[in-house]
Design an enzyme around this catalytic site. Structure first.
Site, mmCIF file in Angstrom:
data_model
loop_
_atom_site.group_PDB
_atom_site.id
_atom_site.type_symbol
_atom_site.label_atom_id
_atom_site.label_comp_id
_atom_site.label_asym_id
_atom_site.label_seq_id
_atom_site.Cartn_x
_atom_site.Cartn_y
_atom_site.Cartn_z
ATOM 1 N N ASP A 110 0.850 -1.188 0.000
ATOM 2 C CA ASP A 110 0.000 0.000 0.000
ATOM 3 C C ASP A 110 0.884 1.235 0.000
ATOM 4 O O ASP A 110 1.510 1.548 1.024
ATOM 5 C CB ASP A 110 -0.918 0.004 1.217
ATOM 6 C CG ASP A 110 -1.936 1.142 1.187
ATOM 7 O OD1 ASP A 110 -1.751 2.111 0.428
ATOM 8 O OD2 ASP A 110 -2.924 1.050 1.932
ATOM 9 N N HIS A 114 -20.984 -9.180 -3.236
ATOM 10 C CA HIS A 114 -20.287 -8.038 -2.647
ATOM 11 C C HIS A 114 -21.312 -7.066 -2.084
ATOM 12 O O HIS A 114 -22.267 -6.703 -2.754
ATOM 13 C CB HIS A 114 -19.446 -7.356 -3.731
ATOM 14 C CG HIS A 114 -18.617 -6.230 -3.234
ATOM 15 N ND1 HIS A 114 -17.461 -6.433 -2.516
ATOM 16 C CD2 HIS A 114 -18.765 -4.897 -3.341
ATOM 17 C CE1 HIS A 114 -16.930 -5.257 -2.211
ATOM 18 N NE2 HIS A 114 -17.704 -4.319 -2.703
ATOM 19 N N ASP A 117 -15.782 -11.994 -4.319
ATOM 20 C CA ASP A 117 -17.143 -11.475 -4.228
ATOM 21 C C ASP A 117 -17.355 -10.329 -5.216
ATOM 22 O O ASP A 117 -18.365 -9.646 -5.185
ATOM 23 C CB ASP A 117 -17.515 -11.084 -2.793
ATOM 24 C CG ASP A 117 -16.855 -9.814 -2.286
ATOM 25 O OD1 ASP A 117 -16.010 -9.245 -2.994
ATOM 26 O OD2 ASP A 117 -17.188 -9.390 -1.167
ATOM 27 N N ALA A 123 -12.513 -6.423 -3.241
ATOM 28 C CA ALA A 123 -12.413 -5.004 -3.578
ATOM 29 C C ALA A 123 -13.178 -4.674 -4.860
ATOM 30 O O ALA A 123 -14.343 -4.287 -4.814
ATOM 31 C CB ALA A 123 -10.939 -4.607 -3.703
ATOM 32 N N ARG A 124 -12.532 -4.872 -5.992
ATOM 33 C CA ARG A 124 -13.127 -4.602 -7.299
ATOM 34 C C ARG A 124 -12.736 -5.729 -8.249
ATOM 35 O O ARG A 124 -11.583 -6.177 -8.259
ATOM 36 C CB ARG A 124 -12.654 -3.257 -7.872
ATOM 37 C CG ARG A 124 -13.102 -2.063 -7.062
ATOM 38 C CD ARG A 124 -14.632 -1.881 -7.175
ATOM 39 N NE ARG A 124 -15.119 -0.820 -6.335
ATOM 40 C CZ ARG A 124 -15.862 -1.006 -5.245
ATOM 41 N NH1 ARG A 124 -16.161 -2.219 -4.845
ATOM 42 N NH2 ARG A 124 -16.309 0.011 -4.560
ATOM 43 N N GLU A 164 -20.198 -8.228 -13.977
ATOM 44 C CA GLU A 164 -21.166 -8.489 -12.911
ATOM 45 C C GLU A 164 -22.574 -8.266 -13.430
ATOM 46 O O GLU A 164 -22.815 -7.297 -14.143
ATOM 47 C CB GLU A 164 -20.875 -7.592 -11.714
ATOM 48 C CG GLU A 164 -19.540 -7.944 -11.090
ATOM 49 C CD GLU A 164 -19.218 -7.152 -9.841
ATOM 50 O OE1 GLU A 164 -19.950 -6.201 -9.502
ATOM 51 O OE2 GLU A 164 -18.241 -7.503 -9.184
#
Length: 149
Positions: A14, A122, A98, A73-74, A103
């Site tokens: 990060d 998600h 998820d 997350a994405r 999607e």
């Protein structure tokens, strides 16, 4: 903190995180350095031009054989075709997702065929109201799906 309480070593990728820590079980690196050390790779980052398909054929190959991939997350952080190939070859032991590239996840997606691939839904908001609303939408969709069968 929870993982280090289980005496797990945590490697953080990060660029914005505070890198000073007194916890000897937490270390920092830049992605994709040290991927070969990861037993679990967990994505919790934002999607942007720098993170799109950051897990791809090249970075998956850097992970140790038998690693687990988790994406909460994405969906587009992971190149799903590359993940599928890694699951098929056995290089990646399992995945928990998820979020997906497309999607909702298409019924014909190969991700569905893997016993060691956990697929969830998600829910980006955890307020009581949002959880109730998401549950009602899910129940409605399940009911419509079952009625169509």
């Amino acid at each position: 903190t929870r993982l280090t309480g289980l005496e797990m070593n945590v490697l953080v990728f990060d660029p914005f995180a505070e890198q000073s820590t007194e916890n000897k079980n937490i270390s920092f690196s830049t992605f994709p350095n040290k991927l070969e050390e990861c037993d679990f790779l967990v994505f919790t980052c934002a999607l942007n031009a720098d993170t799109w398909h950051m897990l791809n054929q090249q970075t998956l190959a850097l992970l140790k054989s038998g690693a687990f991939v988790v994406n909460v997350a994405r969906g587009q952080l992971i190149d799903e075709n590359a993940l599928i190939a890694s699951l098929e070859s056995g290089h990646i032991e399992a995945a928990a997702l998820d979020v997906f590239d497309v999607e909702p996840l298409p019924r014909q997606s190969k991700l569905i065929q893997f016993e060691k691939c956990i697929l969830g839904t998600h829910n980006a908001s955890n307020t009581t109201e949002a959880a109730n609303r998401a549950s009602l939408v899910a129940i409605d969709k399940i009911g419509r799906f079952l009625h169509e069968q």
